[in-house]
Motif scaffolding. Structure first.
Motif: not given
Length: 584
Positions: A271-281, A323-328
């Motif tokens: 989850y915390h990797y995701s929030t970081y990556i989503n913020h950048v994206a 939701t800044a990333l469309d898929f993984y």
């Protein structure tokens, strides 16, 4: 490496007015399965990924892009490196990126641009020197014993914001220079996670671990209750479907026991990797709104994978993070495609393969059976072209890429449809059956045949059950009878970072009419039978035509008949067939 020109300071870069992209690439999700759209037309990404350091060698990059074009590829996965783009804080240099864009345009290739920012294969090796040498300002992942690693902690706002600032500058530069839309897809970061331990013990991470599970997680869980990944659903259910409490209170005590050891800790990190990556994206998409994703290193039961990386058992937590990333996406160093691809489709995730073994079969199968929007084997500039199996695979891949590009509209129109299926064979394998319309198809290897010329007698012997597709040479196994039981053999083994087995094969099959099929593939033998309960007296071929596709239209070049009327797909070259059957 070529000398870089003098670094210039970019002042007010984020204040440059945004340019309008009339034909901006986008994902069309209107038909139940996403389609990549480029110049407002369906676009299946057929390409490869270069080795990590190739992008810093402009001469080597030009060479590899020519190789990609010779393999009929339309897309290359290449890199933007944080260390080169921002070698001094606030001073940006895009010379290497501009060389990439110019070289790709010359070869008429599109780019899926990979941002090597905070993480590349878990480490922060591409962070610039001013970040690496200041761990007090830019905290690192901390182990339980207090040791720190060269991995930027995802719990640091300073880490996140520095990365996001550079990424936003990259997007602003693309807006200014990439009016031709050479870049069609963005990968933000690469394979986050940590091999050593299951969670970060930095002060900020400890505070987050002991705090209540954030509201976005519980909101996501409630919205997707009953549809979560099975292990996550079970862990949450076993703890009473709580929506308030710490990570261990909601998902159980973290321990080495269970299918996924230290599961609560992996969920926490994901989850915390995701929030970081989503913020950048998200910062980038405010400037240039292109389809965006991130990839993960494959899970294995031995535990030798980066914990918290993007894998099916934590994918829900990545999706909860924003939701800044469309898929993984998965990095596919295995041939057990059904297990892997089906898990990565969980929750409606879009399938795209940014890294893979050199597998022509994987390309066909991922697109035909799982509506993948693209497939890219890794390391195009490292394949041993003197190896005979590599030569064969490159020949097949070239033929597949060329054919599928001429079928992009047709294939995309069959996404999320029962009219397109994939056939796949890799030894050892179970006999498998798929269905298309009134037909049931069983799949075997075209390498397993014996000489047989029966002048059509097999159709009479089989009666109302089976028509057999045999080898192009006219050789064939006897057609299985209606009561032949399936052979239960072990599933295809995983092959991490290894070679592919011989005699693999796959096919893309489209039902064009009730008794008419297009078949594109190699190395598989297909037995066609009408489903039980369908009445008929005679079943046979009207025609088997070999040919090619041009702009979604099949053009016949040869009619297979007589001794060779029963046709399968050679393992050494791609076959493109139009098959018409009749029943009376």
């Amino acid at each position: 490496m070529a000398n870089l020109p003098k670094i210039v300071t970019t002042l007010g870069i984020l204040l440059i007015p945004l340019l309008s992209f009339a034909q901006r690439p986008f994902l069309d999700k209107s038909g139940g399965a996403a389609k990549m759209m480029v110049q407002n037309k369906p676009f299946i990404m057929l390409g490869a990924e270069i080795h990590n350091s190739t992008g810093s060698d402009t001469a080597g990059l030009k060479k590899v892009l020519k190789q990609a074009k010779a393999l009929n590829m339309n897309t290359i996965l290449a890199y933007a490196y944080w260390e080169f783009i921002e070698p001094e804080e606030g001073k940006f240099n895009f010379w290497l990126l501009d060389q990439l864009l110019q070289s790709a345009r010359k070869e008429k290739l599109k780019i899926a641009l990979v941002w090597f920012g905070s993480w590349k294969s878990t480490t922060s090796s591409y962070a610039p020197a001013w970040v690496k040498t200041n761990p007090q300002r830019f905290p690192r992942h901390t182990l339980a014993d207090g040791k720190t690693l060269e991995i930027l902690s995802p719990f640091s706002a300073a880490n996140r914001d520095a990365d996001a600032k550079a990424y936003a500058a990259l997007m602003q530069h693309l807006v200014a220079v990439d009016k031709e839309h050479t870049v069609i897809l963005l990968q933000t970061e690469n394979e986050p996670g940590c091999f050593q331990g299951y969670r970060d013990y930095s002060p900020a991470a400890l505070q987050a671990w002991n705090a209540a599970v954030p509201a976005p997680v519980t909101t996501y869980l409630n919205a997707n209750k009953g549809k979560l990944f099975p292990a996550l659903e079970k862990a949450w259910a076993n703890n009473g479907y709580k929506i308030q409490g710490t990570w261990e209170e909601l998902f159980g005590k973290s321990s080495a026991e269970g299918e996924y050891p230290y599961y609560s800790e992996e969920l926490f990190m994901a989850y915390h990797y995701s929030t970081y990556i989503n913020h950048v994206a998200a910062q980038g998409r405010k400037i240039l709104d292109l389809p965006t994703f991130c990839n993960g290193w494959l899970y294995n039961k031995r535990g030798t994978y980066p914990h918290g990386t993007i894998n099916p058992h934590v994918l829900d937590l990545y999706r909860a993070g924003g939701t800044a990333l469309d898929f993984y996406s998965p990095n596919v160093y295995t041939i057990d495609y059904d297990d892997l691809f089906s898990k990565y489709k969980t929750g409606g995730n879009i399938l795209f393969i940014p890294e893979s073994l050199l597998s022509p079969a994987g390309v066909l199968y991922a697109i035909a059976e799982y509506d993948a929007i693209g497939f890219a084997p890794f390391g195009i500039d490292g394949w041993n072209r003197n190896d005979e199996q590599v030569k064969t695979n490159l020949k097949l891949l070239t033929e597949i890429n060329g054919t599928l590009q001429q079928m992009q509209g047709l294939i995309s129109s069959k996404f999320n449809s029962s009219q397109m299926r994939g056939a796949y064979f890799a030894p050892p394998a179970r006999n498998k059956e798929i269905e298309l319309g009134d037909y049931k198809l069983s799949i075997g290897s075209s390498a397993d045949f014996r000489f047989s010329i029966d002048f059509g007698k097999s159709l009479e012997q089989v009666g109302k059950q089976v028509i057999s597709f045999a080898a192009l040479s006219g050789q064939d196994d006897p057609a299985p009878g209606p009561n032949t039981p399936p052979v239960d053999k072990p599933a295809p083994p995983a092959s991490p970072f290894g070679g592919l087995p011989k005699d693999m094969g796959a096919a893309l099959i489209i039902q064009n009419a009730a008794d008419e099929f297009y078949i594109v593939g190699y190395g598989v033998k297909l037995n066609f039978a009408l489903k039980e309960g369908i009445s008929f007296n005679h079943l046979g071929f009207l025609s088997i035509d070999e040919g090619y596709f041009k702009q979604d239209q099949f053009i016949a070049t040869k009619r297979w008949n007589g001794d060779e009327q029963k046709v399968s797909l050679s393992g050494q070259q791609l076959s493109v067939l139009k098959v018409r059957l009749y029943r009376i």
